[in-house]
Design an enzyme around this catalytic site. Structure first.
Site, mmCIF file in Angstrom:
data_model
loop_
_atom_site.group_PDB
_atom_site.id
_atom_site.type_symbol
_atom_site.label_atom_id
_atom_site.label_comp_id
_atom_site.label_asym_id
_atom_site.label_seq_id
_atom_site.Cartn_x
_atom_site.Cartn_y
_atom_site.Cartn_z
ATOM 1 N N GLU A 29 0.888 -1.163 0.000
ATOM 2 C CA GLU A 29 0.000 0.000 0.000
ATOM 3 C C GLU A 29 0.918 1.202 0.000
ATOM 4 O OE1 GLU A 29 -1.666 3.034 0.677
ATOM 5 O OE2 GLU A 29 -1.931 2.375 2.738
ATOM 6 N N GLU B 233 -5.814 -5.333 0.891
ATOM 7 C CA GLU B 233 -6.012 -5.929 2.208
ATOM 8 C C GLU B 233 -7.381 -5.491 2.703
ATOM 9 O OE1 GLU B 233 -2.704 -6.386 4.894
ATOM 10 O OE2 GLU B 233 -1.256 -5.880 3.328
HETATM 11 N N1 LIG Z 1 1.378 5.226 3.000
HETATM 12 C C1 LIG Z 1 1.935 6.267 2.452
HETATM 13 O O1 LIG Z 1 1.431 6.757 1.509
HETATM 14 C C2 LIG Z 1 3.185 6.818 3.000
HETATM 15 C C3 LIG Z 1 3.954 7.598 2.203
HETATM 16 N N2 LIG Z 1 5.081 8.138 2.671
HETATM 17 C C4 LIG Z 1 5.826 8.958 1.733
HETATM 18 O O2 LIG Z 1 7.157 8.513 1.745
HETATM 19 C C5 LIG Z 1 8.025 9.603 1.961
HETATM 20 C C6 LIG Z 1 9.230 9.087 2.705
HETATM 21 O O3 LIG Z 1 8.857 8.646 3.999
HETATM 22 P P1 LIG Z 1 9.634 7.444 4.665
HETATM 23 O O4 LIG Z 1 9.401 7.384 6.096
HETATM 24 O O5 LIG Z 1 11.073 7.520 4.266
HETATM 25 O O6 LIG Z 1 8.886 6.211 4.024
HETATM 26 P P2 LIG Z 1 9.446 4.859 3.552
HETATM 27 O O7 LIG Z 1 8.498 4.294 2.606
HETATM 28 O O8 LIG Z 1 10.863 4.984 3.104
HETATM 29 O O9 LIG Z 1 9.466 4.002 4.915
HETATM 30 C C7 LIG Z 1 8.424 3.150 5.301
HETATM 31 C C8 LIG Z 1 9.018 1.982 6.053
HETATM 32 O O10 LIG Z 1 9.902 1.257 5.210
HETATM 33 C C9 LIG Z 1 11.190 1.109 5.823
HETATM 34 N N3 LIG Z 1 12.181 1.079 4.768
HETATM 35 C C10 LIG Z 1 12.760 2.116 4.126
HETATM 36 N N4 LIG Z 1 13.617 1.669 3.185
HETATM 37 C C11 LIG Z 1 13.565 0.312 3.224
HETATM 38 C C12 LIG Z 1 14.230 -0.722 2.503
HETATM 39 N N5 LIG Z 1 15.112 -0.453 1.534
HETATM 40 N N6 LIG Z 1 13.933 -2.006 2.807
HETATM 41 C C13 LIG Z 1 13.038 -2.307 3.778
HETATM 42 N N7 LIG Z 1 12.407 -1.363 4.505
HETATM 43 C C14 LIG Z 1 12.648 -0.071 4.228
HETATM 44 C C15 LIG Z 1 11.272 2.303 6.740
HETATM 45 O O11 LIG Z 1 12.261 2.114 7.715
HETATM 46 C C16 LIG Z 1 9.858 2.375 7.269
HETATM 47 O O12 LIG Z 1 9.668 1.422 8.280
HETATM 48 C C17 LIG Z 1 7.191 10.614 2.713
HETATM 49 O O13 LIG Z 1 7.651 11.899 2.506
HETATM 50 C C18 LIG Z 1 5.838 10.420 2.108
HETATM 51 O O14 LIG Z 1 5.720 11.171 0.929
HETATM 52 C C19 LIG Z 1 5.509 7.919 3.944
HETATM 53 C C20 LIG Z 1 4.764 7.156 4.804
HETATM 54 C C21 LIG Z 1 3.521 6.545 4.392
HETATM 55 O O1 LIG Z 2 -6.475 1.300 6.780
HETATM 56 C C1 LIG Z 2 -6.842 2.465 6.848
HETATM 57 O O2 LIG Z 2 -7.977 2.781 7.190
HETATM 58 C C2 LIG Z 2 -5.930 3.571 6.552
HETATM 59 C C3 LIG Z 2 -4.807 3.403 5.921
HETATM 60 C C4 LIG Z 2 -3.918 4.502 5.696
HETATM 61 C C5 LIG Z 2 -2.734 4.332 5.122
HETATM 62 O O3 LIG Z 2 -2.415 3.179 4.587
HETATM 63 C C6 LIG Z 2 -1.673 5.356 5.096
HETATM 64 O O4 LIG Z 2 -1.919 6.490 5.447
HETATM 65 O O5 LIG Z 2 -0.559 5.002 4.727
#
Ligand SMILES: NC(=O)C1=CN([C@@H]2O[C@H](COP(=O)(O)OP(=O)(O)OC[C@H]3O[C@@H](n4cnc5c(N)ncnc54)[C@H](O)[C@@H]3O)[C@@H](O)[C@H]2O)C=CC1
Ligand SMILES: O=C(O)/C=C/C=C(\O)C(=O)O
Length: 499
Positions: free
Chosen positions: A267, A480
């Protein structure tokens, strides 16, 4: 047994917290660790023990052993009762979860209570219900000569599941994956975000308290590549990866697991559109839209960052959103009056501020916001940002194409339904959309035309945990929720019996 010793947040492996003084537990002492920072103040609130490769290996090995020693074969009723006890126990320790979530994220106490921790409870109960009600596929197959065969599929746990989650809704997203994984008889190794380690460790306490066998739930703290996340996803002992986070990291995880061809559920990010027609009740639409842009300081994958508004109501909607932005209260997370917390970190704020610069370069008009607020006292060390709305941008601008993940949106006018659908679908992402109209037929039509995993009509982020959740394009792979979770967290063996 507690997750913290002094100010250490510890790893949880094979049913016990690993003391940082033990290093990776193989006799070598070590304090490899990193700071957990409160984003509201910028102050360090704990030290986190970073798992090294040997500790991640111990966690995966423990998970495998727990499966072998009987967890995979426990009766469904035993597992569902355990999930329900976990939900009850989170409720009993509700305030501790709220406090841990706030320490890690700086989010307002009202949100931590009503969304994050409440959803953790709901996740455990919902998946207990889903698994308890699940049946099995079966087919009677007609054969020549009037004979038949019976085909039925037996669903078995996937095995050891790596759960890698981000920082925006840490407990909600963790339990959204852990609850169905455990309900289906899997063992998990969880890698919380380095920004938000607290609640995953607290959940370890709760699951041990309710009698989950050692090794079924493990937590390894650390970063991505070259740290716990990389070691875990590359480990040959995992049977699948469920990941929520950025699209770039999702792609990296996919490359990591590809040589071993393991199932993944992703996701990922979004650049979600709202489409607002001129027949709406403006006030009602503005209330919903404002929530969809500003909730959790824009740090929900579902948040709206593109608002397309039919031209004749454009000024009304824009004015209404500016007025709602003005009502938001940034400040002390523990105050009941606070509506809006900080961004997760200074690094993330720098990223968001980079888009403020890009908007200016593209000639945007800032309707509201655009600055770092001064909140006074301790809070000025936090990673605060003003809720911000722009006009004057188009789909060609990076600000309108790339996920920003902050309390921001670009407002863009349109004239016809066809044009609105084209604009909304003009993106590499495909997570969520919302449609705002009082015309029922149009609502259905436009929602169905959205190239996304989830489309809402006259609402946003209204969740039924039995429904499929996920995205298309850069927004992810698989679904999911409800039955979809059961499918990801199990593997069917089809048995065919000639009768
Ligand atoms: N669900 C969403 O849409 C999300 C989007 N973001 C976006 O991602 C950008 C970066 O945020 P991050 O915290 O750096 O997100 P990220 O996607 O890099 O990190 C999410 C998880 O993945 C882990 N991770 C990072 N690199 C990995 C690798 N190579 N192998 C395995 N695990 C790894 C991190 O430690 C963390 O637990 C944010 O600025 C935002 O734009 C961030 C969080 C949630
Ligand atoms: O499961 C939900 O209701 C919400 C999910 C939200 C995310 O997956 C997110 O913000 O990354």
């Amino acid at each position: 047994m507690t997750a913290e010793t002094g100010r250490w947040i510890r790893n949880f492996v094979d049913g016990r917290f690993v003391d940082p003084d033990d290093g990776d537990g193989d006799g070598r002492a070590g304090h490899r660790g990193f700071d957990a920072t409160d984003p509201a103040t910028g102050l360090v609130h704990a030290r986190v023990h970073e798992a090294d490769e040997a500790l991640v290996d111990r966690a995966v090995t423990a998970a495998r052993r727990a499966l072998r020693e009987g967890w995979a074969d426990t009766a469904v009723r035993e597992r569902t009762e355990l999930l329900r006890r976990a939900a009850d126990r989170i409720e009993e320790r509700f305030d501790e979860f709220v406090a841990a979530e706030i320490a890690d994220t700086g989010k307002p106490v009202t949100q931590a209570r009503e969304l994050d921790v409440a959803r953790a409870v709901a996740n455990f109960r919902a998946f207990a219900d889903v698994v308890a009600a699940a049946g099995q596929e079966s087919f009677l197959t007609d054969l020549a000569g009037g004979r038949r065969a019976l085909n039925y599929a037996v669903r078995k746990p996937l095995g050891v599941v790596a759960v890698v989650v981000p920082w925006n809704l840490p407990l909600l997203l963790l339990t959204w994956k852990v609850a169905p994984a455990l309900a289906c008889g899997n063992a998990v190794v969880v890698k919380p975000s380095e920004e938000t380690p607290g609640t995953a460790a607290l959940l370890a306490e709760v699951l041990a308290e309710v009698g989950l066998p050692a090794g079924v739930y493990n937590v390894v703290h650390g970063f991505g590549g070259g740290s716990a996340g990389g070691y875990l996803t590359a480990h040959p002992g995992i049977d699948g990866v469920t990941f929520t986070g950025s699209s770039a990291t999702g792609a990296q995880v996919m490359r990591t697991v590809a040589p071993r061809v393991r199932p993944v559920s992703f996701e990922l990010g979004g650049k979600n559109a709202a489409v607002v027609f001129d027949d709406v009740d403006v006030d009602e639409a503005v209330t919903g839209l404002s929530r969809s842009v500003f909730a959790n300081t824009g740090q929900v994958c579902l948040c709206t960052e593109r608002v397309y508004v039919q031209r004749s109501v454009f000024d009304d909607i824009a004015g209404g959103l500016v007025e709602r932005a003005g009502r938001l209260r940034l400040g002390d997370p523990l105050s009941e009056e606070t509506t809006t917390g900080p961004l997760i970190s200074h690094a993330h704020r720098d990223k968001v501020l980079g888009y403020f610069d890009l908007a200016e370069q593209a000639g945007a008009t800032v309707l509201t916001g655009g600055q770092v607020p001064r909140l006074g006292a301790d809070l000025d060390g936090g990673s605060w940002i003003e809720p911000t709305l722009w006009t004057g941008l188009t789909n060609a601008d990076r600000v309108v194409r790339e996920e920003i993940f902050g309390p921001v949106a670009a407002l863009i006018p349109f004239d016809t339904e066809e044009e609105a659908i084209g604009l909304a679908n003009d993106t590499d992402y495909g997570l969520a959309a919302s449609v705002w109209t009082n015309d029922l037929r149009r609502g259905h039509r436009v929602a169905q035309a959205m190239n996304v995993g989830m489309a809402w009509v006259n609402t946003w982020f209204l969740r039924d945990l039995r429904s499929p959740f996920g995205g298309v394009g850069l927004s992810g792979l698989g679904r999911e929720g409800g039955e979809s979770s059961l499918h990801f967290y199990t593997e069917p063996t089809n048995v065919c019996v000639q009768l």
